[in-house]
Scaffold this active site. Structure first.
Site, PDB file in Angstrom:
ATOM      1  N   ILE A 161       7.037  14.466  -0.320  1.00 14.33           N
ATOM      2  CA  ILE A 161       7.833  14.093   0.926  1.00 14.33           C
ATOM      3  C   ILE A 161       9.045  13.802   0.468  1.00 14.33           C
ATOM      4  CG2 ILE A 161       8.023  11.884   1.784  1.00 14.33           C
ATOM      5  CD1 ILE A 161       4.460  11.184   0.905  1.00 14.33           C
ATOM      6  N   ARG A 182      11.110  13.845 -14.032  1.00 11.10           N
ATOM      7  CA  ARG A 182      10.704  14.340 -15.381  1.00 11.10           C
ATOM      8  C   ARG A 182      11.511  15.318 -15.051  1.00 11.10           C
ATOM      9  NH1 ARG A 182       5.535  12.461 -14.434  1.00 11.10           N
ATOM     10  NH2 ARG A 182       5.425   9.894 -15.560  1.00 11.10           N
ATOM     11  N   ARG A 244       6.028   2.824  -2.568  1.00 12.28           N
ATOM     12  CA  ARG A 244       4.939   1.165  -2.281  1.00 12.28           C
ATOM     13  C   ARG A 244       5.427   0.298  -2.153  1.00 12.28           C
ATOM     14  NH1 ARG A 244       1.941   3.534   0.088  1.00 12.28           N
ATOM     15  NH2 ARG A 244      -0.565   4.582  -0.508  1.00 12.28           N
ATOM     16  N   GLU A 273       0.950  -6.734   0.953  1.00 11.59           N
ATOM     17  CA  GLU A 273       1.237  -6.275   2.369  1.00 11.59           C
ATOM     18  C   GLU A 273      -0.052  -7.132   3.290  1.00 11.59           C
ATOM     19  OE1 GLU A 273       1.035  -2.040   3.555  1.00 11.59           O
ATOM     20  OE2 GLU A 273       3.343  -2.422   2.378  1.00 11.59           O
ATOM     21  N   HIS A 291       5.011  -0.089   7.470  1.00  8.00           N
ATOM     22  CA  HIS A 291       4.058   0.299   6.889  1.00  8.00           C
ATOM     23  C   HIS A 291       3.813   1.561   7.647  1.00  8.00           C
ATOM     24  CE1 HIS A 291       2.009   1.544   3.325  1.00  8.00           C
ATOM     25  NE2 HIS A 291       1.833   2.530   3.959  1.00  8.00           N
ATOM     26  N   GLY A 293       4.694   4.584   7.858  1.00  7.05           N
ATOM     27  CA  GLY A 293       4.823   6.317   7.065  1.00  7.05           C
ATOM     28  C   GLY A 293       4.351   7.462   7.732  1.00  7.05           C
TER      29      GLY A 293
HETATM   30  C1  DGY Z   1      -0.515   6.772   2.287  1.00  9.80           C
HETATM   31  O1  DGY Z   1      -0.871   7.790   2.367  1.00  9.80           O
HETATM   32  O2  DGY Z   1      -0.324   6.224   0.925  1.00  9.80           O
HETATM   33  C2  DGY Z   1      -0.365   5.976   3.410  1.00  9.80           C
HETATM   34  O3  DGY Z   1       0.723   4.271   2.279  1.00  9.80           O
HETATM   35  C3  DGY Z   1      -0.816   5.068   4.238  1.00  9.80           C
HETATM   36  O4  DGY Z   1      -2.397   4.845   3.287  1.00  9.80           O
END
Ligand code: DGY
Length: 325
Positions: A161, A182, A244, A273, A291, A293
């Protein structure tokens, strides 16, 4: 397995196309009310079903995994992050876990850019102004934000991502890319970004105009961004979190935003959440999303189909492609 179709619980409602595909393959039970299941319901599910498909809104702790007389031997997680599942307990009690990597990369990267743009261009403030009827017309100094071009984006973590965010930010918006990870990452796509590896977190924070978090949740990353981290950041910097909630110390964030230690933030995730940590909703210089995403229809269908592929492999006695444990 006997000839009977495996019994599978889907703990929240998925897009219909994905549910239908699951029903074609398995004996599926849906959570018609679409409410997160509590611990007792999850324990019951572990005893009843051959597979349980949780989401980030289910807390699958050790008590659930240890459930006496357990029947489910696999958790087909609907999502890529699995910090809501006690992985150590799964290992100990022989419960397999799969996730859905890859299919939500673009959607989550898009949402990260959405938050970057909203925070940099003060989109939330503008929207609130219009809705409150307080807008009096265009003004040369009204709600001035910052351009992205030429600014430095510091990525904390450099997985799929983060790299998709880097591509959008560099190729689409002309940003310079730093990353903290890392180890240094090779590859033509990374070279094309001109991305620079910064092995020290606080050095990266001090050099970035926007900091975006892309590390998994869990004990290792809890409060990675804390008061000391805000001290290291530029006072005009923005912080973005689509990873997160636990990665961020929210009390420290509220303090930093109030004191002008950093200029603003854009958040999509929170530690507990749907609770939003105290002090955030009162602030103008933070954008708060619920949330979102991976929240596109295509992505959520693709996530469901990934769960299906993993369970299919498991029940056929093969290794699920996205097995975590
Ligand atoms: C994930 O895929 O981890 C998203 O945050 C939704 O679950």
């Amino acid at each position: 397995m006997s000839g009977a179709r495996p019994r599978v619980l889907i703990t929240r409602r998925w897009p219909e196309a994905a549910e239908r595909r699951m029903m074609d393959r398995f004996d599926v039970t849906l959570n018609e009310g679409d409410h997160p299941l509590d611990e007792a319901a999850l324990i019951d599910a572990m005893r009843t079903f051959d597979a349980v498909c949780p989401t980030v809104s289910d807390r699958v702790g050790a008590a659930v995994i240890e459930a006496a007389g357990r029947r489910a031997a696999i958790l087909g997680n609907f999502g890529v992050g699995y910090d809501h599942i006690d992985i150590a307990a799964c290992r100990e009690f022989g419960v397999a876990v799969t996730n859905t990597p890859g299919v939500l990369t673009d959607a989550t990267a898009d949402l990260t850019l959405t938050l970057m743009l909203m925070a940099a261009r003060r989109g939330g403030e503008g929207e609130r102004l219009v809705r409150a009827g307080g807008w009096t017309g265009w003004g040369p100094t009204q709600l001035l934000g910052r351009s992205l071009a030429g600014r430095t984006l510091g990525l904390v973590g450099f997985g799929r991502i983060a790299r998709a965010v880097a591509q959008r930010a560099h190729h689409g918006f002309g940003m310079r890319i730093l990353y903290f990870a890392r180890r240094e990452v090779d590859g033509d796509d990374v070279a094309a970004l001109g991305a620079e590896w910064v092995p020290d977190l606080h050095t990266l924070l001090g050099r970035s105009d926007i900091v975006s978090l892309h590390v998994p949740g869990g004990v290792e990353t809890r409060h990675l961004i804390n008061a000391a981290a805000f001290e290291a950041m530029k006072s005009e910097a923005l912080l973005i979190n689509t990873a997160r909630g636990d990665v961020l110390d929210h009390a420290a964030l509220v303090g930093a935003l109030k004191a002008g230690r950093i200029a603003g933030a854009g958040l999509d995730v929170y530690p507990h959440e749907p609770d939003v940590p105290a002090g955030l909703v009162e602030l103008e210089n933070v954008v708060l999303l619920p949330h979102l995403g991976s929240a596109t229809v295509d992505t959520r269908v693709a996530m469901g189909l990934k769960v299906l592929d993993n369970l299919d492999a498991w029940f056929a006695g093969k290794g699920p492609p996205d097995r975590v444990v």
